[in-house]
Design a protein around this motif. Structure first.
Motif, PDB file in Angstrom:
ATOM      1  N   GLU A  31      26.389  44.384 -73.395  1.00  0.00           N
ATOM      2  CA  GLU A  31      26.286  44.718 -71.970  1.00  0.00           C
ATOM      3  C   GLU A  31      26.219  46.232 -71.755  1.00  0.00           C
ATOM      4  O   GLU A  31      25.422  46.712 -70.956  1.00  0.00           O
ATOM      5  N   ASN A  35      23.060  48.356 -70.289  1.00  0.00           N
ATOM      6  CA  ASN A  35      23.180  49.189 -69.090  1.00  0.00           C
ATOM      7  C   ASN A  35      22.642  50.597 -69.355  1.00  0.00           C
ATOM      8  O   ASN A  35      21.988  51.190 -68.498  1.00  0.00           O
ATOM      9  N   LYS A  81      19.859  46.601 -59.570  1.00  0.00           N
ATOM     10  CA  LYS A  81      18.622  46.211 -60.251  1.00  0.00           C
ATOM     11  C   LYS A  81      17.778  45.175 -59.522  1.00  0.00           C
ATOM     12  O   LYS A  81      16.571  45.119 -59.723  1.00  0.00           O
ATOM     13  N   GLY A  95      19.750  44.048 -67.164  1.00  0.00           N
ATOM     14  CA  GLY A  95      20.763  43.439 -66.311  1.00  0.00           C
ATOM     15  C   GLY A  95      20.167  43.039 -64.979  1.00  0.00           C
ATOM     16  O   GLY A  95      19.055  43.431 -64.637  1.00  0.00           O
ATOM     17  N   ALA A 100      28.575  42.116 -65.385  1.00  0.00           N
ATOM     18  CA  ALA A 100      29.146  42.572 -66.644  1.00  0.00           C
ATOM     19  C   ALA A 100      30.342  43.500 -66.447  1.00  0.00           C
ATOM     20  O   ALA A 100      31.433  43.229 -66.964  1.00  0.00           O
TER      21      ALA A 100
HETATM   22 MG    MG Z   1      24.413  45.238 -67.010  1.00  0.00          MG
END
Ligand code: MG
Ligand code: ADP
Length: 623
Positions: A31, A35, A81, A95, A100
């Motif tokens: 994760e 990111n 996002k 993502g 997360a």
């Molecule tokens: Mg993420």
């Protein structure tokens, strides 16, 4: 009855969600790395302690976050996002769930330091079990560092459930590989307990694979490339001979996202059918690119599964593309038996400065002995290719170190420089007229050529033999500059990285001597309008990639050693491989060419090219 339904407090909801998102330290690694990629970082460092149980920390030089965003990023369903459901079908980020960081913060001690390009002061935030402990302004570099400490500190059951450190580390490295392979232009570092595990500079995908899996990997890779309306396929498969018993390196990426797909795996495996044994698995690094509208990745929380709109078509294309690449690689491009012999440059050293033939005085010379009839003058020069190759074989020492029955000396000198006999002596070592014309040769395992000798038999390694033939031919062409090239109907346009094109530019002249004609060499493009006669067009990419790699590895300095290296590398790429079946004419032609070589006994890399087995050797087996 009183109402009993309540909304769960956020931190409980987050903890429950965390159960899905964070299974182990490796999930945190995935994760955080994703990111950083989404934040457009070009340099990412992963620091891990105790297999991630004590610390997982990712530092990136990406966009960073504003003070408010830093705080918001830990809320559930907080994401920058996507904005609407439609965006789900046009995803260009890793993502999108906004889960997360919220999940991770619910089950660990998290520290975030971040700063955007536009603000001078960044922010430092600590959060434990979903509760913000502090948020202060801080002087930090541009980008983001997130440290996740004491994972599962508040869920002892989960913590106890973790596997041993080596197992958890393995999982972390797997995740690291997946992200690093998908983003070769981003540089990555990984440290574990204070020591460097990986240090991957920004590069292209072949180099990234080699940096991760070692320099030996390069020669195992067969490039795969295809583009159709619905899918673009790039990447590499491992040559069949490097297939592994255990599931080895198998990577599918769809739009730069690592995915697992038994279905697509089957497509690749079936392309290898007939090329490898049943109990081994092929290795591959395949990058598929499809229209984001045509896939649904919203299936699994950890997002390694994917659904394609047109699975069957993708299966078929993937299988065909891999098969095609393997075919190009496996088909021996080189032995062109239809070619008019008249076009071949005869093997002689006309352009070289002459060497005086050395004449040896044989002190044991006795005119009354039989062997006196034989000449004993050494020819440092090559004789014309003779259709009766066996005559050229005479004089080479056999494996056991005994001289041949024809009575020749078998000193090391004699091995180095072939001695030629008068015709009446040659051929005598052969069984019959039939073998003398080379009619009885057979192929073993599509790898060795066996030919009977009067006193036993000779076993020739077809690949090494052909390497020797090509090596001498190429070396001569490079130095003497008179190769023939075949003009291409359509120029071949190839793409390499800029530094790779620069490397090819450096050896351009030599390559042109072997028959290449480059119409353009610029930036990342190579346009070729003519290629050496010994090679198929489809084989050129492999040859040039291998050559670039070999040049990088060898760092040649002097002109001579560079030519030598060039000829070696090209010969190795072009030579008939083991596993290729050769018919009678092809076998004979190869043997003839081999024994017309200056040094037929050893391959360019100093391996023996053939061995002989005497009847006496066989006799010993029956005692
Ligand atoms: Mg993420
Ligand atoms: P998602 O990635 O699904 O959006 P996350 O919980 O992983 O959800 O992250 C939440 C948000 O925090 C992201 O949408 C992004 O805006 C921000 N963020 C997280 N990590 C970084 C980072 N390394 N650099 C910049 N922004 C980040």
């Amino acid at each position: 009855m009183a109402d009993i339904i309540q909304l769960l407090p956020d931190h409980v909801a987050n903890q429950i969600a965390a159960g899905e998102v964070v299974q182990r330290p490796a999930s945190v690694v995935k994760e955080l790395l994703e990111n950083a990629i989404d934040a457009k970082a070009t340099d990412i460092t992963l620091v891990v302690k105790d297999a991630g149980k004590t610390l997982v920390q990712v530092t990136d030089n990406g966009s960073g976050m504003s003070i408010t965003d830093a705080r918001l990023s830990f809320e559930r369903h907080a994401t920058s996002k996507i904005k609407s459901a439609e965006d789900l079908f046009n995803l260009h980020t890793k993502g999108f769930r906004g889960e997360a960081l919220a999940s991770i913060a619910a089950i660990a001690h998290v520290e975030l330091k971040t700063r955007t390009d536009t603000s001078e002061i960044g922010t430092h935030l600590t959060i434990e079990g979903s509760k913000v402990v502090s948020q202060d302004p801080a002087v930090v570099p541009k980008g983001t560092t997130i440290s996740v400490k004491n994972l599962f500190y508040n869920i002892p059951a989960r913590r106890n459930f973790l596997k041993s450190n080596p197992v958890e580390t393995r999982h972390i490295i797997d995740e690291f590989h997946r992200v690093a392979l998908a983003h070769p232009t981003v540089s990555f570092q990984m440290l574990h307990n204070g020591s460097d595990v990986f240090n991957l500079p920004a590069s292209n995908s072949r180099q990234r694979i080699v940096h991760i899996f070692g320099s030996k990997t390069n020669e195992k890779l067969v490039p795969v490339s295809e583009e159709t309306e619905i899918i673009k396929i790039e990447g590499f498969v491992m040559k069949p001979e490097y297939s592994k018993k255990s599931r080895g390196e198998q990577f599918f990426f769809v739009n730069d996202r690592f995915i697992k797909s038994p279905y697509l795996h089957h497509a690749v495996s079936s392309a290898f059918e007939g090329l490898m044994k049943n109990d081994v698995h092929p290795g591959y690094f395949l990058f598929l690119e499809v229209d984001p509208h045509s896939i649904d990745i919203n299936i699994h929380p950890t997002k390694t599964e994917i659904k394609f709109d047109d699975e069957h078509a993708i299966y078929a294309m993937l299988r065909a593309t891999v098969k095609h690449s393997l075919g190009q690689f496996n088909i021996a491009p080189v032995l062109d038996f239809e070619r008019d012999k008249g076009f071949d440059t005869p093997y002689e050293y006309s352009k070289k400065s002459p060497t005086a033939p050395s004449i040896e005085v044989d002190r044991d010379f006795n005119p009354f002995q039989e062997r006196a009839k034989q000449g004993n003058i050494k020819f440092p020069f090559k004789r014309e290719v003779s259709p009766s190759w066996e005559s050229l074989y005479v004089g080479l020492k056999d494996d056991s170190g005994h001289a041949h029955p024809s009575g020749l000396r078998s000193s090391t000198e004699a091995e180095m420089e072939m001695e030629f006999e008068s015709e009446e002596v040659t051929g005598s070592i052969f069984e019959s007229k039939e073998t003398e014309t080379g009619q009885v040769t057979l192929q073993l395992q599509n790898k060795y050529i066996v030919s009977p000798l009067k006193n036993g038999m000779m076993v020739i390694h077809q690949n090494l033999a052909h390497q020797r033939v090509l090596y001498e031919e190429l070396l001569k062409n490079i130095t003497v500059k008179e190769a023939v090239s075949q003009q291409l109907l359509f120029p071949l346009e190839l793409h390499f990285s800029k530094p790779d094109v620069a490397i090819i530019e450096k050896v351009r002249e030599q390559l042109e001597h072997t028959g290449f004609i480059f119409s353009e060499l610029k930036d990342e493009t190579i346009e070729i309008s003519g290629i050496p006669v010994q090679i198929l067009e489809s084989h050129v990419v492999n040859l040039l990639s291998q050559l670039v790699h070999d040049i990088k590895e060898e760092v040649p300095d002097t002109g001579f050693s560079q030519n030598d290296m060039l000829a070696k590398s090209m010969a190795a790429s072009m030579a008939i491989k083991s596993g290729v079946s050769l018919n009678k004419e092809e076998r004979e032609h190869l043997i003839n060419q081999l024994f017309a070589c200056k040094e037929p006994t050893v391959s360019p890399t100093n391996k023996p090219v053939f061995t002989t087995l005497d009847v006496s050797d066989l006799d010993k087996k029956f005692m």
